[in-house]
Design an enzyme around this catalytic site. Structure first.
Site, PDB file in Angstrom:
ATOM      1  N   TRP A 102       0.825  -1.217   0.000  1.00 58.31           N
ATOM      2  CA  TRP A 102       0.000   0.000   0.000  1.00 58.31           C
ATOM      3  C   TRP A 102       0.851   1.255   0.000  1.00 58.31           C
ATOM      4  O   TRP A 102       0.523   2.242  -0.663  1.00 58.31           O
ATOM      5  CB  TRP A 102      -0.989  -0.011   1.168  1.00 58.31           C
ATOM      6  CG  TRP A 102      -1.933  -1.176   1.088  1.00 58.31           C
ATOM      7  CD1 TRP A 102      -2.028  -2.221   1.960  1.00 58.31           C
ATOM      8  CD2 TRP A 102      -2.915  -1.431   0.060  1.00 58.31           C
ATOM      9  NE1 TRP A 102      -2.999  -3.106   1.542  1.00 58.31           N
ATOM     10  CE2 TRP A 102      -3.552  -2.650   0.386  1.00 58.31           C
ATOM     11  CE3 TRP A 102      -3.301  -0.750  -1.096  1.00 58.31           C
ATOM     12  CZ2 TRP A 102      -4.571  -3.200  -0.408  1.00 58.31           C
ATOM     13  CZ3 TRP A 102      -4.312  -1.297  -1.890  1.00 58.31           C
ATOM     14  CH2 TRP A 102      -4.929  -2.508  -1.539  1.00 58.31           C
ATOM     15  N   ASP A 169      -1.701   6.651   6.497  1.00 59.46           N
ATOM     16  CA  ASP A 169      -2.704   5.691   6.034  1.00 59.46           C
ATOM     17  C   ASP A 169      -2.936   4.695   7.170  1.00 59.46           C
ATOM     18  O   ASP A 169      -2.079   3.864   7.457  1.00 59.46           O
ATOM     19  CB  ASP A 169      -2.187   4.981   4.774  1.00 59.46           C
ATOM     20  CG  ASP A 169      -3.130   3.877   4.284  1.00 59.46           C
ATOM     21  OD1 ASP A 169      -4.171   3.635   4.918  1.00 59.46           O
ATOM     22  OD2 ASP A 169      -2.797   3.247   3.251  1.00 59.46           O
ATOM     23  N   LYS A 193     -11.806  -2.144   6.733  1.00 61.23           N
ATOM     24  CA  LYS A 193     -10.885  -2.950   7.528  1.00 61.23           C
ATOM     25  C   LYS A 193     -11.273  -2.948   9.008  1.00 61.23           C
ATOM     26  O   LYS A 193     -11.174  -3.964   9.658  1.00 61.23           O
ATOM     27  CB  LYS A 193      -9.440  -2.458   7.376  1.00 61.23           C
ATOM     28  CG  LYS A 193      -8.965  -2.349   5.939  1.00 61.23           C
ATOM     29  CD  LYS A 193      -8.555  -3.673   5.335  1.00 61.23           C
ATOM     30  CE  LYS A 193      -8.318  -3.619   3.833  1.00 61.23           C
ATOM     31  NZ  LYS A 193      -7.481  -2.539   3.342  1.00 61.23           N
TER      32      LYS A 193
HETATM   33  C1  LIG Z   1      -6.894  -1.999   2.049  1.00 64.20           C
HETATM   34  C2  LIG Z   1      -5.899  -0.922   2.180  1.00 64.20           C
HETATM   35  C3  LIG Z   1      -5.837   0.140   1.250  1.00 64.20           C
HETATM   36  C4  LIG Z   1      -6.741   0.219   0.037  1.00 64.20           C
HETATM   37  O1  LIG Z   1      -8.031   0.465   0.420  1.00 64.20           O
HETATM   38  P1  LIG Z   1      -9.186   0.678  -0.679  1.00 64.20           P
HETATM   39  O2  LIG Z   1     -10.287   1.230   0.173  1.00 64.20           O
HETATM   40  O3  LIG Z   1      -9.485  -0.655  -1.261  1.00 64.20           O
HETATM   41  O4  LIG Z   1      -8.716   1.645  -1.693  1.00 64.20           O
HETATM   42  C5  LIG Z   1      -4.912   1.134   1.467  1.00 64.20           C
HETATM   43  N1  LIG Z   1      -4.076   1.093   2.516  1.00 64.20           N
HETATM   44  C6  LIG Z   1      -4.085   0.075   3.405  1.00 64.20           C
HETATM   45  C7  LIG Z   1      -3.126   0.101   4.539  1.00 64.20           C
HETATM   46  C8  LIG Z   1      -4.999  -0.950   3.262  1.00 64.20           C
HETATM   47  O5  LIG Z   1      -5.027  -1.946   4.153  1.00 64.20           O
END
Ligand SMILES: *Cc1c(COP(=O)(O)O)cnc(C)c1O
Length: 356
Positions: A102, A169, A193
């Protein structure tokens, strides 16, 4: 029978949240209307999104501190691009740590806007640890990091201090542990998540860092526009936001982040202890950087895979396979996963050992 759901995302949500959400699809708050067939501008939905925005700030301890919570579209992946768009000056620079798939994607987008310093990377070791030995340059517009690496299974336990702007993030560990959240200027997280269904992204932004790039920003990509329209610049994702609100309320009623953090630590300790004890398994990541949310591990003897897979399937476990890019196993033990599910997995691992 309800499965033990270790899915990495979209992932397990509290059972009572699912029940309430399903009721609201048929008849929301006794209105005789579904939540998803009323105007997003109706007082009923405005109350939902306001509550969700408020709960997010409250749980993070960021109320009345100059932050705004937004529920946007496009997933965390769209924030990879919105963060440079909103924070990087023309011909600007940013510093990133590269701690996983990511982070790499975030770096790729930022490079479209300016210079990106990669100041720490664990790519050469398959992202199995968190780089710590780096300094953040002074001449940057912001520093970006990924707090929890969902695929590799590592987690930042502390965050570097510096004078500039910090973007994080937190898609896979937001609301899972206590941090001083005011050390961050922008926090973003895809809902699916640890907060709700896919389809909305929480962005928490410190208002004062915006409006300094000199860039023209398209309306839908401009945090300031979203802030001025109270996260209703266009039709928001009403159902994901509603379910996120219910999950945040569930967390608050449980006692908030400090309470769930203890439970999360207990779950992770149980599982890592078994991985370390059981001679058939090994953990994939550096011990000090192990994620409390995504526990990655492997069989020492890959030939036993079919046998182990059958045993956990038979025990009602779902979602244990590692990400397709790394293989092995990944147990995602997010907030809503009950400790009983971890007990079941540990027992399966012990019985597997006896059966070999
Ligand atoms: C799943 C995830 C993403 C991507 O998320 P989307 O909502 O599918 O764009 C980005 N960063 C991390 C750390 C993730 O676990």
């Amino acid at each position: 029978m309800k499965k033990h759901n270790f899915s990495a995302g979209p992932c397990i949500l509290p059972q009572e949240v699912l029940k309430k959400a399903s009721e609201a699809v048929l008849n929301f708050d006794g209105l005789g209307l579904s939540l998803i067939e009323i105007s997003h501008r109706s007082e009923h939905f405005v109350a939902v999104i306001e509550k969700a925005r408020h709960l997010a700030l409250e749980l993070l301890g960021l109320e009345n501190k100059g932050y705004t919570a937004l529920f946007l579209h496009g997933g965390a992946s769209t924030e990879f691009l919105l963060t440079p768009y909103n924070l990087m000056k023309i011909n600007g620079k940013a510093a990133y740590t590269n701690t996983g798939t990511w982070s790499e994607k975030a770096i790729k987008e930022a490079k479209l806007f300016g210079d990106v310093y990669i100041i720490g990377s664990s790519k050469e070791k398959n992202f199995s640890y968190i780089p710590k030995d780096y300094t953040i340059p002074e001449d940057i517009d912001y520093f970006h990091c990924t707090s929890n690496n969902t695929i590799a299974g590592t987690q930042m336990k502390s965050f570097p201090k510096h004078n500039g702007i910090t973007v994080c993030d937190m898609s896979s560990d937001i609301f899972s542990r206590q941090l001083d959240f005011s050390q961050f200027d922008v926090i973003y997280a895809g809902a699916q998540k640890n907060m709700g269904p896919s389809g909305t992204t929480l962005v928490v932004v410190k208002n004062e860092v915006l409006g300094k790039t000199g860039r023209q920003i398209p309306t839908m990509l401009d945090y300031q526009q979203h802030i001025s329209k109270e996260s209703m610049l266009n039709t928001p994702a009403v159902f994901p936001i509603y379910v996120s609100m219910l999950t945040l309320k569930w967390l608050k009623d449980l006692g908030g982040i400090s309470v769930i953090e203890k439970i999360n630590n207990t779950k992770a300790e149980l599982l890592y202890a078994e991985i370390d004890r059981n001679p058939l398994f090994k953990g994939n990541t550096a011990v000090e950087d192990r994620s409390v949310m995504n526990v990655t591990f492997s069989l020492l003897n890959e030939n036993l895979k079919l046998q182990f897979d059958k045993q956990w399937h038979d025990a009602g476990i779902s979602g244990l396979n590692g990400h397709r890019s790394v293989g092995g196993y990944r147990a995602s033990i997010y907030n809503a996963l009950p400790i009983e599910s971890v007990h079941v997995l540990v027992k399966v691992m012990q019985e597997f050992e006896k059966s070999i």
